[in-house]
Write an enzyme that holds these catalytic residues in place. Structure first.
Site, PDB file in Angstrom:
ATOM      1  N   GLU A  29       0.824  -1.134  -0.183  1.00 49.25           N
ATOM      2  CA  GLU A  29       0.042   0.115  -0.076  1.00 49.25           C
ATOM      3  C   GLU A  29       0.801   1.081  -0.004  1.00 49.25           C
ATOM      4  OE1 GLU A  29      -0.940  -2.665   2.064  1.00 49.25           O
ATOM      5  OE2 GLU A  29      -2.571  -3.337   0.635  1.00 49.25           O
ATOM      6  N   HIS A  88       4.986 -14.210  -2.196  1.00 48.95           N
ATOM      7  CA  HIS A  88       4.455 -12.965  -1.836  1.00 48.95           C
ATOM      8  C   HIS A  88       5.762 -11.918  -2.048  1.00 48.95           C
ATOM      9  CE1 HIS A  88       0.607 -14.248   0.008  1.00 48.95           C
ATOM     10  NE2 HIS A  88       0.301 -12.965  -0.225  1.00 48.95           N
ATOM     11  N   ARG A 133      19.682  -3.984   9.785  1.00 49.73           N
ATOM     12  CA  ARG A 133      19.516  -2.782   8.869  1.00 49.73           C
ATOM     13  C   ARG A 133      18.497  -1.570   9.331  1.00 49.73           C
ATOM     14  NH1 ARG A 133      21.097  -7.046   6.598  1.00 49.73           N
ATOM     15  NH2 ARG A 133      22.596  -7.008   4.943  1.00 49.73           N
TER      16      ARG A 133
HETATM   17  C1  DLZ Z   1       0.919 -10.313   2.633  1.00 53.92           C
HETATM   18  C2  DLZ Z   1       2.287  -9.775   3.269  1.00 53.92           C
HETATM   19  C3  DLZ Z   1       3.254 -10.614   3.203  1.00 53.92           C
HETATM   20  C4  DLZ Z   1       3.269 -11.937   2.933  1.00 53.92           C
HETATM   21  N1  DLZ Z   1       4.481 -10.075   3.759  1.00 53.92           N
HETATM   22  C5  DLZ Z   1       4.619  -8.826   4.120  1.00 53.92           C
HETATM   23  C6  DLZ Z   1       6.039  -8.273   4.397  1.00 53.92           C
HETATM   24  O1  DLZ Z   1       6.768  -9.008   4.589  1.00 53.92           O
HETATM   25  N2  DLZ Z   1       5.871  -7.004   4.410  1.00 53.92           N
HETATM   26  C7  DLZ Z   1       4.862  -5.857   4.205  1.00 53.92           C
HETATM   27  O2  DLZ Z   1       5.249  -4.862   4.245  1.00 53.92           O
HETATM   28  N3  DLZ Z   1       3.687  -6.526   3.781  1.00 53.92           N
HETATM   29  C8  DLZ Z   1       3.694  -7.794   3.802  1.00 53.92           C
HETATM   30  N4  DLZ Z   1       2.476  -8.165   3.418  1.00 53.92           N
HETATM   31  C9  DLZ Z   1       1.167  -7.434   3.352  1.00 53.92           C
HETATM   32  C10 DLZ Z   1       1.170  -6.740   1.962  1.00 53.92           C
HETATM   33  O3  DLZ Z   1       2.033  -5.497   2.012  1.00 53.92           O
HETATM   34  C11 DLZ Z   1      -0.357  -5.926   2.008  1.00 53.92           C
HETATM   35  O4  DLZ Z   1      -0.350  -5.217   2.867  1.00 53.92           O
HETATM   36  C12 DLZ Z   1      -1.468  -6.857   1.647  1.00 53.92           C
HETATM   37  O5  DLZ Z   1      -1.308  -7.691   0.757  1.00 53.92           O
HETATM   38  C13 DLZ Z   1      -2.810  -6.267   1.653  1.00 53.92           C
HETATM   39  O6  DLZ Z   1      -2.733  -5.663   0.301  1.00 53.92           O
END
Ligand code: DLZ
Length: 165
Positions: free
Chosen positions: A67, A97, A136
């Site tokens: 987002e 992902h 980091r």
């Molecule tokens: C779904 C998801 C996963 C598996 N891992 C991360 C991550 O490591 N870091 C991160 O910032 N966000 C992750 N997300 C969430 C996605 O960025 C997103 O918020 C969702 O898929 C909803 O659109």
């Protein structure tokens, strides 16, 4: 593999005019919040050390790194900042992902830079493990939040210097 030359944390040479009037938006992912919180705090500290007024720093949270580009676009359109820092932490998991999110975020952020002719900084950690992310975000490999703030200020200074030439 990190070298000193590549580390934007060493940011002595930023020549900024009118720092007190510069407006910065920070968009932060709530996913991996402990890590993004450390990066956010380091970014704010770096900005204020360079004369940015804390009142001119706005911080908005988004659910995850995916987002960040839209959060940054809202900030650009509604808050009219001089630069946006996008702060996130994407950690490699068992699924794909990681690749999908990392690629979408980096492309989305680059698109904003060029569409708005505005520094929108990629302050996003993409690591294999939590430990690497910790290293980091205030550990032995510095803090990506400092680097993101320094990159934003450098780009604002570049624009100022380009305007004046
Ligand atoms: C779904 C998801 C996963 C598996 N891992 C991360 C991550 O490591 N870091 C991160 O910032 N966000 C992750 N997300 C969430 C996605 O960025 C997103 O918020 C969702 O898929 C909803 O659109």
């Amino acid at each position: 593999m990190g070298s000193k030359k590549k580390n934007l944390s060493e940011h002595g040479g930023i020549h900024l005019s009118g720092a007190a009037k510069i407006r910065i938006s920070i968009v932060v992912s709530e996913w991996n919040r402990t890590i993004t919180g450390s990066m956010e705090a380091a970014a704010v500290k770096t900005l204020t050390e360079h004369g940015i007024n804390p009142k001119n720093i706005s911080i908005r949270l988004v659910p995850g790194s995916f987002e960040l580009p839209l959060g940054a676009q809202y900030a650009i359109e509604y808050l009219k900042p001089d630069a946006v820092l996008c702060i996130g932490c994407i950690i490699q998991g068992e699924t794909r992902h990681f690749e999908f999110i990392s690629q979408a975020v980096s492309q989305g952020i680059m698109q904003l830079n060029l569409d708005y002719s505005l520094p929108v900084i990629f302050g996003v950690l993409t690591t294999d493990t939590v430990e690497q992310a910790e290293e980091r975000s205030g550990g032995r490999h510095g803090n990506k939040g400092v680097e993101a703030a320094a990159a934003a200020l450098s780009m604002i200074a570049l624009r100022q210097n380009t305007d004046n030439s």
